[in-house]
Design an enzyme around this catalytic site. Structure first.
Site, PDB file in Angstrom:
ATOM      1  N   TRP A 149      -5.343   5.438   1.706  1.00 46.82           N
ATOM      2  CA  TRP A 149      -5.550   6.639   0.915  1.00 46.82           C
ATOM      3  C   TRP A 149      -6.018   6.283  -0.489  1.00 46.82           C
ATOM      4  O   TRP A 149      -6.905   6.935  -1.051  1.00 46.82           O
ATOM      5  CB  TRP A 149      -4.272   7.485   0.861  1.00 46.82           C
ATOM      6  N   LYS A 186       5.789  16.190   2.244  1.00 51.44           N
ATOM      7  CA  LYS A 186       6.678  15.052   2.466  1.00 51.44           C
ATOM      8  C   LYS A 186       8.027  15.284   1.767  1.00 51.44           C
ATOM      9  O   LYS A 186       9.034  15.475   2.417  1.00 51.44           O
ATOM     10  CB  LYS A 186       6.001  13.764   2.021  1.00 51.44           C
ATOM     11  N   ASP A 219      -1.334   9.507  -7.477  1.00 53.54           N
ATOM     12  CA  ASP A 219      -1.095  10.205  -6.217  1.00 53.54           C
ATOM     13  C   ASP A 219       0.356   9.924  -5.838  1.00 53.54           C
ATOM     14  O   ASP A 219       0.700   8.812  -5.456  1.00 53.54           O
ATOM     15  CB  ASP A 219      -2.057   9.680  -5.140  1.00 53.54           C
TER      16      ASP A 219
END
Lengths: 363, 363
Positions: A101, A196, A172
């Site tokens: 990512w 999450k 992030d």
């Protein structure tokens, strides 16, 4: 059978949050209407949005130089929104290349300006986080990923290298936000997909220090411009009403628990699980010990070759029969991954370590 | 008190859909997990996504030259995705300027290429839809809005003017999708925010004929590229799981009802309400009769000046006391707007017309 949810995301939510969410589908805030069919301009929902934004600021202990937004399209959309809003063509942004990512975020930035790779563990399958990193001359910002969900590595803050003064830090934080205490004011832009640690899929949290905006020359489409969203108090168009509501409930739960207490529990859970792995002759961890994540615990069967793959399948079945679900590693790396976010309690981790020990014994 | 929900969006949903949604928060598809905490890669949710996409194709009677996507960020994000994916800088797109949203879509297109205004009623506060329109030489596409939610006007298809052959037709169908029978294959790209006729806020439906893609030269960020979403079967990143699920349930409900039957009921509801307005000496409709929408019925108090504003407030209160909610007109136009989407039944419209008559009588 009681289920223990180890999915990496969408992931486990507190039981009380699920109960409140269910209630709101029948009757939201005493309106007699479902949360699914009420206007986002109703005073009841406007209040939810305001409180959710305020809660984030409170939990992060941030002042009014920051704005909180609940957007859509996931963290992946932030990969282009960040450089689109911050980086001119001739400018350079620095990126930590510490996972798929993180790498993806970097690749999107190349569409808007220049990229400097501050550090990379790509050639070692992202099995660690490099200790040192470099910065170019006059970087426009530095982008890091606090927790690499796929590999199970986690960054420690503040960053070890002395930070170049005045370089905005973008993070992030999708898979470990509010899982540990930290000084959130070290960041200038934080983003996190909700699914999450803070809610269901369908909304992404963005926290931005306003003074880093407004320096790019390009025209930005309305929906991709942070300033437009700030102006409209996160209601530029219809937000993802239900996802924001459930996130609001989860943030309230986080506040009730306290981040300090959640961090202690997260450490305890991770320690218990990593000890079980390290003490096993069958299982082994897959990343450098010093970079192990307290959120995503990645491991596999020690033995190499075809038999280990067969054993992996058998362990997943064995665990499934005990109500332990979502333990399969990301499809790009295989093995196992136990995601033990805030809402996972010690009971679940204990059930997993017991299943691991039992499986090993009966082989 | 029974509530009748006339909100313009998020809007009324079928009761059976709300019940199923509530159930899935407790236990989704027999997994023992909530729909809010299950992986989007679980076979149970992958199946929902596949079925939802297939249902849209079936309801629209489209062949495999079309792809169906469930994206995020609302119809507003399509305002930039459409030109970003279809329009080169030197090319011209034609737009119907028939409402604030139609206008907004057009303004976003200017960031990517040239714009031709095919027709406009902007100077008349969008109170009608022009009968005729013009096209430039070699338009890249023509963009129309099938129903203007704020003003309550609706376009009839096929378009009255002969359509230039080979010009792709793009349609924002947010507020009247699946409310009437039509030949969907006349469109090359359809988009619709879910929160009016097909679901809750949090997802936007995009239907695209694949062969119109791939002609632009610019680099497109991943999340903004239709082809990336098509490649990944609408799972490029974590979709808005719950919103897609509830949309899937609503599409099933639409299929059960049948679009033909829904259209009949929608016509009946609209006729009943417009008749009540036209037969009243107190209320009057606000748009050209020939362009009246069957979805959003806009009207106001006939009398002019300050007293009409006071009467409007009184009528909203009067209606509220009878459980009729969401009747306030859009903040940019005032007056009243009764949104009577698929899920609103005759009973609700009857209750509204009765309240209007009573209010008028007791003045």
């Amino acid at each position: 059978m009681k289920k223990y949810n180890f999915y990496a995301g969408p992931a486990i939510l507190p039981v009380s949050v699920l109960q409140q969410a269910q209630e709101a589908i029948k009757d939201f805030a005493g309106t007699g209407l479902s949360i699914l069919e009420i206007s986002h301009r109703s005073k009841e929902f406007v209040s939810v949005m305001e409180q959710a934004r305020a809660l984030v600021k409170e939990l992060m202990n941030l002042d009014n130089t920051y704005e909180v937004l609940f957007l859509q399209n996931g963290a992946l959309a932030q990969f282009h929104m960040v450089p689109m809003n911050l980086l001119n063509e001739e400018e350079t942004a620095a990126y930590f290349d510490t996972g798929a990512w993180a790498h993806g975020a970097m690749e999107e930035a190349r569409l808007f300006g220049k990229v400097h790779i501050a550090c990379s563990s790509r050639n070692d399958r992202y099995s660690y986080i490099p200790e040192a990193f470099t910065l170019p001359e006059n970087p426009k910002y530095l982008h890091v990923t606090s927790n690499n969900t796929i590999y199970g590595t986690q960054l420690q803050f503040p960053l070890s290298n002395p930070r170049a003064p005045g370089v905005p830090l973008v993070c992030d934080m999708s898979s470990d936000i509010f899982s540990r205490q930290m000084d959130y004011s070290q960041f200038d832009l934080i983003y996190a997909g909700a699914q999450k640690n803070i809610g269901p899929a369908g909304t992404v949290l963005v926290v931005v220090r306003k003074n880093i905006l407004g320096t790019v020359r390009r025209s930005i489409p309305k929906m991709l411009d942070y300033r437009q969203h700030i102006d409209k108090e996160s209601m530029l168009n219809t937000p993802s009403v239900f996802a924001v509501y459930v996130t609001y409930l989860t943030l309230q739960w986080i506040k009730q628990q306290g981040i300090q207490s959640l961090e202690q529990q997260n450490k305890m859970k991770a320690q218990m699980l990593y000890e079980a792995i390290d003490n096993s002759t069958l299982f082994e961890g897959t990343v450098a010990k010093e970079n192990r994540s307290a959120m995503n615990v990645c491991f596999h069967i020690r033995e190499a070759g075809a038999s280990s793959i067969e054993l992996e399948t058998r362990f997943l079945q064995f665990a499934g029969q005990r109500g332990l679900v979502g333990l399969q590693g990301h499809r790009s790396v295989g093995g196992f991954r136990a995601s033990i976010y805030n809402a996972m309690n010690l009971e679940g981790v204990t059930a997993l370590t017991q299943a691991m020990a039992e499986f090993e014994r009966q082989l």
